[in-house]
Every structure is written in C-alpha cells, then in structure tokens.
Design an enzyme around this catalytic site. Structure first.
Site, mmCIF file in Angstrom:
data_model
loop_
_atom_site.group_PDB
_atom_site.id
_atom_site.type_symbol
_atom_site.label_atom_id
_atom_site.label_comp_id
_atom_site.label_asym_id
_atom_site.label_seq_id
_atom_site.Cartn_x
_atom_site.Cartn_y
_atom_site.Cartn_z
ATOM 1 N N GLU A 288 49.598 86.008 14.211
ATOM 2 C CA GLU A 288 50.191 86.843 13.169
ATOM 3 C C GLU A 288 51.565 87.420 13.499
ATOM 4 O OE1 GLU A 288 46.363 88.808 11.034
ATOM 5 O OE2 GLU A 288 46.901 89.689 12.958
HETATM 6 C C1 TNX Z 1 43.085 89.347 12.173
HETATM 7 S S1 TNX Z 1 42.065 87.595 14.314
HETATM 8 C C2 TNX Z 1 43.638 89.630 13.400
HETATM 9 C C3 TNX Z 1 43.469 90.974 13.980
HETATM 10 C C4 TNX Z 1 42.756 91.902 13.030
HETATM 11 C C5 TNX Z 1 41.619 91.175 12.377
HETATM 12 C C6 TNX Z 1 40.780 92.047 11.509
HETATM 13 C C7 TNX Z 1 43.446 87.735 14.750
HETATM 14 C C8 TNX Z 1 43.830 86.781 15.737
HETATM 15 N N1 TNX Z 1 44.219 88.695 14.211
HETATM 16 O O1 TNX Z 1 44.703 91.502 14.367
HETATM 17 O O2 TNX Z 1 42.288 92.982 13.771
HETATM 18 O O3 TNX Z 1 42.129 90.127 11.620
HETATM 19 O O4 TNX Z 1 39.653 91.371 11.031
#
Ligand code: TNX
Length: 475
Positions: A288
């Site tokens: 992300e």
């Molecule tokens: C996605 S899973 C994210 C996290 C969040 C999560 C909440 C991932 C690699 N990144 O930063 O906490 O969703 O469900």
C-alpha cells in the site's frame, strides 16, 4: 469404538479402540530424554492444567512419554494411548509439541479416563502462520504469550509480528534506539502505545520456539512509515520530520530512495532484526504505497531486500513486491483478492513462493457479519465458514505446482484495543484457518469442522478466553 473427542485441526488418522483406557487418577509422570528437559517441564505444566491433576517430570504414576524417533516427516507425531501409558513419538521437537497439543485436546475432553487409541499426524503445509499487528495498538509480552499458546494449540508454526506502522514503532533496536524512544508510545486514537525491548523479543522467541513456533518480524517499508519518519527526520525530504499519526488511513507515508539517510536506515534496521532473530526470514512489508512511482518503489524494495539478504536472511513481502524483480526463494504474501494476479504467477514462475492470506478468508480483523462491534470490512464479512471453506492452492490460477508454501491468518488492530477484543476476533476463526493450513484438502469438510470446533469453545470458556460464538457451530 468411536470416542466423542473432537480434534482441531483434524489429524491424518484417528483410531479409538475398546481396549482399557489410560486412567489419570492422582496425576502422572512425564518422561522425556535428558536433552528435552525444557519441553518436559512445559508438557508437565500443560497436562496439569488440562487435567487438574499433578503431572511431574520423572514423577510417579501413570506415564506420558515423549520420544524423538528417526525417519518421520517434518513436524509429524504419533500419540498412542493405552492402559499402561501414553507414548508420544515425533520426528523433531516441533512434532513433540504437536503431539502434546493433540493429547491436551484429548484429555480436556475425555476427563480422567482417556480412551485407548492412536493418533497419527503430520501437516499439509510447512508454513502455518498468524500475523499480529502490534503497531496500530500495542500488545505486549503477556498478551503475545497467550496468542502463542492459542497458535500452538492449533499447531500453527509461524508468528509474524507487524512491528512498525504509521502509528507506532514497537521494537527497540540497539543500533537505532531513537525509533522506539520517539515513536514507541503512540497508537491509534491516542491510545497508549509501547514497544518490545530486546529482552522481551528474545524471551518471546524462546517461548514460541519451545512450542514449535518461529517468529518472522516485519518492519513495513517503504510505506506505512510515519512512525519512522517521526523518529528519524533525516528520512523526510526537508529534514523536518513529520507529526505523530494516530488515524487509520493507509498509503500516505513513504521513504525516499534518493535521500542519503534511507539506505543506512534500512541496513541498520534489518541488520539489527536479523541479529536478533534466529529464524530464516525477515518481512519487509511493501504494501500500500499509494503515492509513489513504480520505479522508486522497486528501488526501495530492492534496497530493503538486499539489506535482508546481506544480513543472511530470506525476504518475505506483501503481494505488491511481486511487481518488482525478486530473487528466487522470496516469499510473496498474497492478501488483496481485488488485485490482478498476473504478477504473482510471473513471480512464482521465476522462483518466488506464495504465502496465502486472502483478506476475504484469512483476515481475522474483518467483521464476522454486518454490524459486528469490532473490526473492519474492506474485504467483506468473514464468517466462520468463510474462514474455513477455501482452498489455498486454487486461489490464483496458473501457479506452478508447489509454489504455495503455506497459509497465514492476519489480525490487524486498528479497532482492537484489549486482549479480549483480540481473541474475540481470533476465535474461533483461527481454528478454521489452522485446519486449512494443517489438514489435507480431501479430509476437510465444513459440517464436520463445525461439529468439532464447539469442543474448543468449551476449553476457551473454561479458561476465560473471550471468543465469538460464531454462526454455524453449537457453542
Ligand atoms: C490492509 S494487509 C493492510 C493493513 C491494514 C489492513 C486492515 C496489508 C498488507 N495492509 O495496513 O491494517 O488492511 O484490514
């Protein structure tokens, strides 16, 4: 003769016989080889707790012997129960633990007369994990020990610790003490933070290791780094640093590939983590980073991966790293089923391994259903059946055979503050994901699992561990 004993995860083979039972009576003796003394003490403690009768190492009374034997599959065990004693045989120390976990479930349910029988077991996947986010809210050593216990009771073997994020930095690193000192105390919503000291971390690793679990630490880069930028202003382009962040948005913070402080930061952090971690893997995050050009992202992933490899460890990263060139053997952790899967197939064909954590199945911070008081729902609602009823090798079409090395559940803690809240999200779904990871596809079935998992609920209730009486099972 079938005995009414419900084992989770379902073992390879369970045979109960009409022979005389093993009678616990006033307690019993745990027998182990001299070099397994720590395990023996643990087994005695766990059997004492499980039966309410004293078990002591080398003591008197009916015996439970744990023995390492040559030649079995990794982590395999055989538990043989007879009137004159219980014998647990395993091919390695992890198998001894799994045999104890099996026996513990048996005696919890059987009471003082344990039916005679034989349980042979071995796992389907070698990586059976749980990722715990201690960055959004901090969960400390005592809480993590309970999480480890729950994992071990379900024969999971990897504790993945998400140690840093925008909201806090959770491990004190000797080469970079400013990270925990300046960014350890914050958490989501201004709640209290905290961090693991080097001693806490080492003790947790030892605690987990005795239970067959290895720790994979994650420092998330190049995004999710607000806490690092706050602690180390040189990591920001103007050198001024950033404010603390206690919201729950994702994707805004980032390292900068061209800053002179960036590569030394990555080398120090992953070097320290490597030195503190006996296991083979370090996790570099990689998820992300919504405001970075692909070329800079790829440079930063390569920098982090090189720091990990130069420190003698293998790289794990979230699925986004599959869009960059990877060394063979890199573990790519699949999490977001909304994304195009082509890069994973390409990466796997080039030698990467896939670890399956699909948000819609294995994210145990997702709400169980609409309106559930805890959790998020970006990947949908994850019922107990959703967490159980999926097959890890067919999620991504076109993967080479054997590319999937395992299954990992994840619990993110944006909305979870207390241990009860954490275990409410974990249980019973952790048991479901554990069975996906442990038991062969052919042997698994939802109705059968739903009938078995309720017995675990009795155990959690008796121990005062909060869980959600999820739809589908008779709690
Ligand atoms: C996605 S899973 C994210 C996290 C969040 C999560 C909440 C991932 C690699 N990144 O930063 O906490 O969703 O469900």
């Amino acid at each position: 003769m079938p005995a009414p004993i419900a084992l989770v995860p379902l073992p390879r083979s369970v045979v109960w016989t009409a022979d005389d039972p093993f009678v616990i009576g006033d307690g019993g003796a745990v027998l182990v080889a001299a070099d397994q003394a720590d395990f023996g003490a643990l087994a005695a403690t766990r059997l004492t707790e499980a039966t309410g009768r004293p078990f002591t190492v080398g003591g008197r009374g009916p015996s439970v012997e744990f023995r390492l034997v040559e030649g079995g599959a990794a982590e395999s065990s055989t538990v043989s129960i007879a009137a004159d004693g219980v014998l647990v045989e395993a091919s390695d120390p992890a198998g001894l633990w799994h045999g104890l976990a099996t026996l513990r479930q048996v005696v919890r349910q059987a009471g003082p007369e344990v039916p005679a029988g034989r349980i042979e077991d071995a796992p389907r996947f070698g990586w059976r994990g749980l990722s715990v986010d201690i960055a959004r809210h901090f969960f400390g050593p005592a809480e993590l020990r309970l999480v480890v216990d729950l994992m071990a009771e379900h024969k999971l073997n990897v504790l993945h610790l998400h140690l840093s994020d925008d909201q806090g930095w959770r491990i004190d690193l000797p080469g970079r003490p400013e990270l925990a000192a300046r960014s350890g105390a914050t958490a989501v919503d201004g709640d209290p933070g905290g961090f693991l000291t080097a001693d806490d971390y080492r003790e947790l690793i030892d605690y987990a290791a005795l239970r067959g679990i290895r720790v994979v630490p994650e420092v998330d880069v190049p995004g999710h780094v607000n806490a690092a930028l706050h602690a180390v202003p040189e990591l920001t382009p103007d050198g001024a640093g950033v404010d603390v962040y206690t919201g729950i948005e994702v994707g805004f913070s980032k390292l900068a590939a061209d800053l002179p402080a960036t590569e030394p930061f990555l080398r120090d952090v992953f070097g320290d983590l490597a030195a503190m971690t006996p296991g083979e893997y370090l996790h570099i995050g990689g998820d992300e980073v919504h405001t970075m050009e692909p070329a800079e992202y790829a440079r930063l992933v390569a920098m982090a991966a090189a720091a990990v490899r130069d420190a003698g460890k293998q790289v794990v990263g979230w699925q986004e790293i599959a869009t960059t060139p990877l060394e063979p053997g890199t573990v790519v952790q699949f999490w977001d089923p909304r994304e195009d899967v082509t890069p994973f197939v390409t990466a796997a064909r080039a030698g990467a391994k896939l670890l399956m954590s699909p948000g819609s199945r294995a994210y145990l911070d997702m709400q169980y259903h609409e309106g559930f008081p805890l959790g998020l729902h970006w990947a949908g609602y994850v019922s107990l059946r959703d967490a159980y009823d999926w097959e890890p090798t067919t999620l991504i079409a076109g993967l080479p055979e054997d590319a999937v090395i395992g299954v990992e559940a994840a619990v993110w803690t944006e909305t979870l503050r207390t241990l009860d809240e954490l275990t409410t999200m974990l249980l019973p779904r952790l048991a479901a994901v554990a069975e996906v990871a442990w038991t062969s596809a052919e042997a698994r079935g939802w109705e059968d699992f739903a009938a078995r998992v309720a017995a675990q609920g009795d155990d959690w209730r008796a121990r005062g561990i909060a869980f959600h009486p999820a739809d589908g099972a008779q709690w």
